[in-house]
Design an enzyme around this catalytic site. Structure first.
Site, short mmCIF file in Angstrom:
data_model
loop_
_atom_site.label_atom_id
_atom_site.label_comp_id
_atom_site.label_asym_id
_atom_site.label_seq_id
_atom_site.Cartn_x
_atom_site.Cartn_y
_atom_site.Cartn_z
NE ARG A 1 4.58 1.86 0.04
CZ ARG A 1 5.54 1.61 0.92
NH1 ARG A 1 6.79 1.74 0.59
NH2 ARG A 1 5.24 1.24 2.14
CE LYS B 1 14.17 -11.19 -8.97
NZ LYS B 1 14.65 -11.03 -7.71
CD GLU C 1 17.48 -13.01 -6.46
OE1 GLU C 1 16.89 -13.52 -5.49
OE2 GLU C 1 17.08 -11.97 -7.01
CE LYS D 1 11.91 -2.59 -5.35
NZ LYS D 1 12.37 -3.95 -5.65
CD1 TRP E 1 0.12 -6.29 -2.94
CD2 TRP E 1 -0.24 -6.83 -0.80
NE1 TRP E 1 0.49 -7.60 -2.76
CE2 TRP E 1 0.28 -7.97 -1.46
CE3 TRP E 1 -0.54 -6.95 0.57
CZ2 TRP E 1 0.51 -9.18 -0.82
CZ3 TRP E 1 -0.31 -8.15 1.20
CH2 TRP E 1 0.21 -9.26 0.51
CG HIS F 1 19.92 -37.17 -1.89
ND1 HIS F 1 20.30 -38.47 -1.63
CD2 HIS F 1 21.07 -36.46 -1.96
CE1 HIS F 1 21.62 -38.54 -1.53
NE2 HIS F 1 22.11 -37.33 -1.74
CB CYS G 1 -0.94 0.10 1.19
SG CYS G 1 -2.15 -1.20 1.28
CG ASN H 1 1.49 1.07 4.35
OD1 ASN H 1 2.65 1.43 4.41
ND2 ASN H 1 1.16 -0.18 4.17
N GLY H 2 -0.83 -0.60 6.41
CA GLY H 2 -0.54 -1.41 7.59
C GLY H 2 -1.71 -2.32 7.91
CD GLU I 1 10.41 -11.93 -7.18
OE1 GLU I 1 10.25 -11.38 -6.10
OE2 GLU I 1 11.40 -11.69 -7.91
C1 G6P Z 1 9.15 -8.41 -1.15
C2 G6P Z 1 9.62 -8.15 -2.57
C3 G6P Z 1 10.94 -8.89 -2.81
C4 G6P Z 1 11.96 -8.48 -1.77
C5 G6P Z 1 11.45 -8.74 -0.34
C6 G6P Z 1 12.37 -8.13 0.70
O1 G6P Z 1 8.73 -9.71 -1.02
O2 G6P Z 1 8.65 -8.56 -3.50
O3 G6P Z 1 11.41 -8.54 -4.09
O4 G6P Z 1 13.14 -9.19 -1.96
O5 G6P Z 1 10.18 -8.12 -0.19
O6 G6P Z 1 12.38 -6.73 0.54
P1 G6P Z 1 13.43 -5.78 1.22
O7 G6P Z 1 12.98 -4.40 0.86
O8 G6P Z 1 13.36 -6.04 2.70
O9 G6P Z 1 14.77 -6.11 0.68
#
Ligand code: G6P
Length: 606
Positions: free
Chosen positions: A27, A485, A481, A601, A74, A504, A2, A100-101, A488
């Protein structure tokens, strides 16, 4: 998670609010809304869908108010819908609130307010807030006292911007465990969840702390604490440029951010490392103190946690201190062994991730020293930690993190060298590692040349159901990672495994033509890694290799070559073809690369 914005000044608020929301869409983006005050009445427009829908809807209304608040959502409580969108009004339409929260005790508050005759039309936790403020207001308190009393009843997290139709010249803003900043212009103020919303308008921001209350009018801002005593706050200047929050000719922020990596890594290095010296601003740890440390915890979420995994071995090998990496959301609930001999590092690009901040607070309670590694100056985590150090990646807007990850791995590697040097550990590797770190920006530029090759490869992969990643040693966190990616932003199912673990269990998933992407960058592990790849080729897998080694076998479907570097920092290079792959696969599928479904994000709820 949000985004909230607010404006008070002499200009029309509506376009300024919409612009701020567009900049905060990373956000959350499932609904949006705004409120202005027009002729002493609160106007409210809200809609399910993206900020663009709100823009169209609000432009038709010709709003002239010069004060307003707005929100991009969100969803947590209540599905995305017009009625659940913010702002929310109280029953008498006196107060308009964006939030927000999460209000954890909203059910109790709702029951209390119901018993006093208040009704609710949404399924949100937020709707209790304007009604609670009204409840206190109706008992004879003025706007600020009503806000202060209401906020004392709220459990959970909140950043709030509030309008009151009876005091139409001001916005009241307050926060607890959710971020809120206030930018200062010429006789105007800009409220937002994060600085990128209004970097075009001002570089000067106040950062609210928990329980601060700000009363903002066109020409003045006053700050109060919980008990409504006046407090003073310093203004901070943010040196991010306007260009850094624009696409600058790129189709998507993610692609721009991938290509910014030589520079973001260079900036991160130049603030901490020269040929023979490591100096990290804001960090001064003594040899005596570091000698008492017997365990390091690195705690983070998502991509930031993968950066922690990538440097675990370096901390252990160079500093000779046991290093554990943990997910923030798990860490605090497993009663970790923390005391004053533990040093806890918290990585967060945004500095606002609720799980990571909560995990940091836990370590502080247990007398451990804490270091925050963030990309955002003044972010919540940096104000909680004992020490804060910064990646200099510039604003990262795309939801899928790219340049923040490579800057984090770079900075953490420099931090490990710093610890080793303070501890006066003699290690001949340190000198060459420093040199290799200094060469990273030019090597990243080199890796980016694989873009066309990767784009071609994406044509073969975009319609696959599953794609697997494997790696050994340092290549395992890099493959985690790469896999993150891809899932996501392409929504293709993907998992990453340690190469040796495949046999395994996960090897049962391999069918004819299942793509398997292997990262191979450790000279010492090449043969073992290749054996694992051969095991899956035998079972029909299509094998794609990312490597900096010369491979003798030639039965691989595709090899992508990257430059060699010190193995400790190879994830900075090996992840880049995987970032590009995820990007091109997502584009081929016609998806919104920067704003993938269900994600946000900055996740400011636990
Ligand atoms: C969310 C985002 C990720 C990010 C994670 C941690 O899940 O979608 O892309 O890696 O938060 O975010 P930060 O701002 O704490 O690195």
């Amino acid at each position: 998670m949000c985004g909230i914005v607010g404006y008070v000044g002499s200009k029309k608020a509506q376009p300024i609010l919409i612009k701020g929301l567009f900049n905060l869409e990373y956000r959350g983006y499932d609904s949006a809304g705004l409120s202005t005050i027009e002729n002493d009445d609160i106007e409210i427009i809200k809609t399910k869908g993206r900020v663009n829908s709100l823009k169209e809807k609000s432009e038709n209304k010709n709003l002239n108010g010069t004060i307003g608040i707005a929100h991009t959502r969100w969803a947590t409580h209540g599905k995305p819908s017009d009625v659940n969108s913010h702002p929310h009004l109280d029953n008498s339409n006196t107060f308009s609130v964006v939030h927000n929260g999460i209000i954890e005790n909203y059910t109790e508050l709702k029951e209390m307010l119901n018993s006093k005759g208040y009704n609710f039309s949404s399924q949100t936790d937020t709707e209790v807030i304007p009604n609670l403020i009204h409840y206190y207001y109706s008992k004879g308190n003025d706007f600020i006292h009503a806000v202060s009393l209401a906020s004392k009843d709220l459990k959970g997290s909140y950043a709030l911007s509030i309008l009151c139709k009876n005091e139409p010249d001001k916005i009241i803003a307050t926060r607890k465990d959710s971020p809120l900043v206030i930018g200062e212009g010429q006789s105007e103020f800009f409220i937002s969840s994060d600085t990128p919303a209004y970097l075009n308008e001002t570089k000067n921001f106040y950062f609210l702390d928990d329980n601060d209350i700000a009363v903002i009018t066109k020409n003045n801002i006053d700050f109060y604490n919980n008990n409504l005593d006046k407090i003073s706050k310093n203004i901070k200047t943010i040196d991010w440029s306007q260009d850094s929050v624009q696409k600058n000719g790129y189709e998507d922020f993610m692609l721009k951010e991938i290509y910014e990596q030589p520079n973001s890594i260079r900036e991160t290095i130049s603030s901490t490392l020269t040929q023979d010296k490591v100096e990290i601003e804001g960090l001064k740890l003594s040899k005596e103190y570091l000698k008492t440390i017997n365990r390091i915890y690195i705690v983070a979420c998502g991509t930031a946690m993968h950066a922690g995994l990538a440097v675990k071995k370096l901390f252990e090998n160079l500093c000779k201190i046991q290093t554990e990496v943990d997910l923030a959301s798990e860490f605090r609930y497993r009663d970790p062994l923390i005391d004053e001999k533990t040093l806890c590092l918290y990585i967060s690009q945004s500095g606002e991730t609720a799980d990571t901040i909560a995990a940091l607070k836990l370590a502080k309670q247990k007398n451990s020293k804490t270091i925050a590694i963030s990309n955002v100056i003044g972010s919540s985590i940096t104000r909680e930690a004992d020490y804060s150090i910064y990646t200099h990646a510039g604003p990262e807007i795309a939801v899928a993190s790219t340049k923040a990850y490579t800057a984090q791995v770079t900075l953490l590697s420099i931090l490990a060298i710093y610890f080793a040097e303070v501890l006066e550990i003699e290690n001949p590797q340190i000198k060459s590692l420093k040199q290799d770190i200094l060469e990273l920006p030019s090597k990243v530029t080199e890796v980016l040349k694989v873009n066309d090759e990767v784009k071609e490869l994406s044509k073969e992969l975009y319609d696959k159901k599953d794609i697997f990643f494997i790696g050994r040693g340092i290549d395992y966190p890099a493959s985690l990672e790469g896999s993150l990616k891809l899932k996501e932003i392409s929504y293709i199912h993907s998992d990453a495994y340690a190469s040796g673990e495949l046999k395994h269990g996960p090897i049962a998933l391999i069918e004819n033509n299942t793509p398997l992407i292997s990262i191979i960058t450790d000279k010492k592990l090449v043969e073992k890694s290749i054996s694992n790849v051969q095991e899956v080729i035998t079972r029909g897998a299509t094998s794609i290799i990312i490597t900096n080694q010369k491979l003798v076998e030639n039965n691989f479907h595709k090899i992508i070559h990257i430059p060699e570097t010190n193995n400790y920092i190879s994830p900075v290079l090996s992840v880049i073809p995987l970032q590009l792959l995820a990007y091109h696969v997502s584009k081929l599928k016609g998806l919104d690369v920067d704003k993938p479904r269900n994600l946000a994000k900055s996740v400011t709820v636990e």
